[in-house]
Every structure is written in C-alpha cells, then in structure tokens.
Write an enzyme that holds these catalytic residues in place. Structure first.
Site, short mmCIF file in Angstrom:
data_model
loop_
_atom_site.label_atom_id
_atom_site.label_comp_id
_atom_site.label_asym_id
_atom_site.label_seq_id
_atom_site.Cartn_x
_atom_site.Cartn_y
_atom_site.Cartn_z
N GLU A 139 -75.84 94.15 17.93
CA GLU A 139 -76.30 95.28 17.13
C GLU A 139 -76.85 94.84 15.76
OE1 GLU A 139 -77.01 98.21 18.14
OE2 GLU A 139 -77.46 98.86 16.09
N HIS A 195 -78.64 92.13 15.21
CA HIS A 195 -80.03 91.76 15.46
C HIS A 195 -80.88 93.02 15.71
CE1 HIS A 195 -77.97 87.96 16.89
NE2 HIS A 195 -78.83 87.48 16.02
N GLY A 234 -80.53 88.35 8.22
CA GLY A 234 -79.29 89.08 7.94
C GLY A 234 -78.54 88.48 6.76
#
Ligand code: PAF
Length: 282
Positions: free
Chosen positions: A37, A39, A149
């Site tokens: 999730e 990514h 991220g």
C-alpha cells in the site's frame, strides 16, 4: 486500468517518447517490487501529478551487501503489475540485471557526507548502489517528477542531493510514510516477520513517537533522547538495535541539542528481519 510490462530500456524509451508526443508529463516511481500500500500511495500520487506514470520493478544487486537478503528478496511481478494498474500507472519496467548492468559496467555514483551515519556505515556500499541505479533509471525514463517514500529518509535526502549536485532535471517528491493500522511502517520486508514478530514490531514506531513527545515536551539533550530511544527499542522482545539516532534532518550529521529540525531514525532487527523507520522532530 491496464498496465504494460516491458523489460528493455529501448521499450521504455519508445513508450515514454510516445507519451511525451501526446503532451503528457512523466511521473516515475522506482521500486524493488513486492509492492504494498505504501507503493500504491506513491503511484497514486504520481498519477495525480503526471499523465503517464512509469514504475520500475528491479531488485538492484548493487545496493545489497554480501550478507544481506538479495537472493531471498520477494519477487512478485504479477501482483506488482496488478497493483500498479489499479493505482494508475501506465508502464512497468521490470528489467533483468544484465539489462541494467551490462558486462564491464564500472561507473558508480557516490554522494559524500550524507552517508556518514545511519545506513551508510551500517550497510557499506548501499547508497552507492542506490544512487547508481536511480540515476540510471532517471536517464532511462527521463521523468519530470520522481516519487520516493519518507520511510527511507536517508535515501530520499541523498537522492535529492544527487539530483541537485548533478543537475538532473527531475523534481524529487518525498511522500509521507504509509503505516499499518497499528503504526508499523509498510515495508516489503514485513512479510519476513513471523506472527509473533509482527505483533511486536509496531513497538518500533511507538518508541519513535515517545522520543518525539519527550523532545516536544522540552528535552533537548540529544544524547539523553537517543539513549531513551535505544533502551525502548532494545526492550522489544526478540529485537537487536542496529542504530537509534537523532540527527540534523538536513545534513544528517550529529547534533548535541535539538535546536533545529531533526530526524529520529532507527534500524532494528526483529528476529532476522531488519526494519527501518523514522520521524521528523521540528
Ligand atoms: O527504495 C527502494 O526500493 C530502492 O532503494 C530504489 C530506490 C528502488 C533503488 O533500487
């Protein structure tokens, strides 16, 4: 939405050129696959920004040390393809190692200073491998915007520096860490955890939140904060603390007291699985 999977650099160039001719901007999400999730959130963000989104899926051998988990790193291309399509990507680039590193590849990219702490010393050669593959991928995809991220905070900081220092014409966006409901940062490596380990792992994020709360309550002595953080992590059953540091968030250098924005960053083995996480303190 359907997504096309290609394995060669030539195919990526053709697809990206066609998207550009159609007037689309190009977004890029580099990954090593085993997508989750976190990514998906990066891909959705890329799709909200750019008309054509490329996701690379490549377990990059040059960023793994000899004793690390390169061989056992999960490879789940079919599921990755589905996730990418659902999240709004148009193209998945899943090259072989030979496509990315033809024989006699002898050029590497190194960003100095920002790798002096944290995963720099803990994983020698890791960031050289990351920077090299990311710059190669940037040169292959030629994206307008690339999405990373915040969980890999040092990696994001190093890539921003590389892009600045080498005048790479890419906008780097760092997106918030996506967490499970119990706070555990999403990671492809979470799937290595046994059920017992999985139930103890959220304590990593709790320790980071606790140290942040202490800092915000007025404790500014970094040595005291680091030792409290270390002690809390070491008390997690089955854990081994690789590092628990609080650094200047811009330079990633040690700081004696919290008088500027700081990154609390940890690497902790839960059993044999090494997990990283961080929070910003400002
Ligand atoms: O964060 C990752 O998954 C990797 O380090 C990256 C950026 C895809 C480079 O291999």
């Amino acid at each position: 939405m359907s997504v096309t999977v290609v394995t060669t650099i030539a195919e990526v160039r053709v697809a990206v050129a066609a998207a550009r001719r159609a007037g689309k901007t190009v977004g890029f999400v580099p990954t090593m696959g085993a997508l989750h999730e976190g990514h998906a959130a990066l891909v959705r963000s890329a799709a909200a920004t750019s008309g054509f989104v490329v996701v690379s899926v490549f377990v990059n051998p040059t960023q793994f040390g000899p004793k690390e988990d390169f061989a056992k790193y999960p490879r789940t291309l079919e599921a990755d393809q589905k996730l990418c399509g659902e999240a709004g990507a148009q193209l998945v680039f899943a090259p072989s190692a030979a496509e990315m590193y033809p024989e006699r590849s002898v050029t590497f990219v190194e960003v100095k200073e920002l790798d002096a702490e944290l995963d720099g010393p803990a994983r020698p050669g890791h960031f050289r491998g990351v920077c090299t593959v990311v710059l190669k991928l940037f040169n292959i995809v030629l994206p307008d915007v690339a999405h990373f991220g915040a969980k890999d905070g040092q990696q994001a900081r190093i890539i921003r520096q590389m892009v600045r220092d080498l005048n790479v014409p890419v906008e780097v966006r760092v997106e918030p860490t996506v967490r499970e409901a119990d706070g555990l940062a999403m990671s492809s490596r979470n799937r290595y955890l046994s059920p017992t380990e999985r139930s103890t792992a959220p304590a990593i994020y709790r320790a980071l939140q606790n140290v942040k709360a202490r800092a915000l309550a007025g404790e500014i002595d970094v040595a005291r904060l680091e030792s409290a953080l270390h002690a809390e992590l070491a008390a997690i059953p089955g854990s081994r603390v690789d590092y628990a540091r609080i650094l200047d968030s811009e330079t990633l250098q040690p700081l004696p007291r919290l008088d500027r924005p700081a990154l609390a960053a940890v690497a902790v083995f839960i059993g044999t699985t090494r997990l990283i996480d961080n929070v910003l303190i400002q």
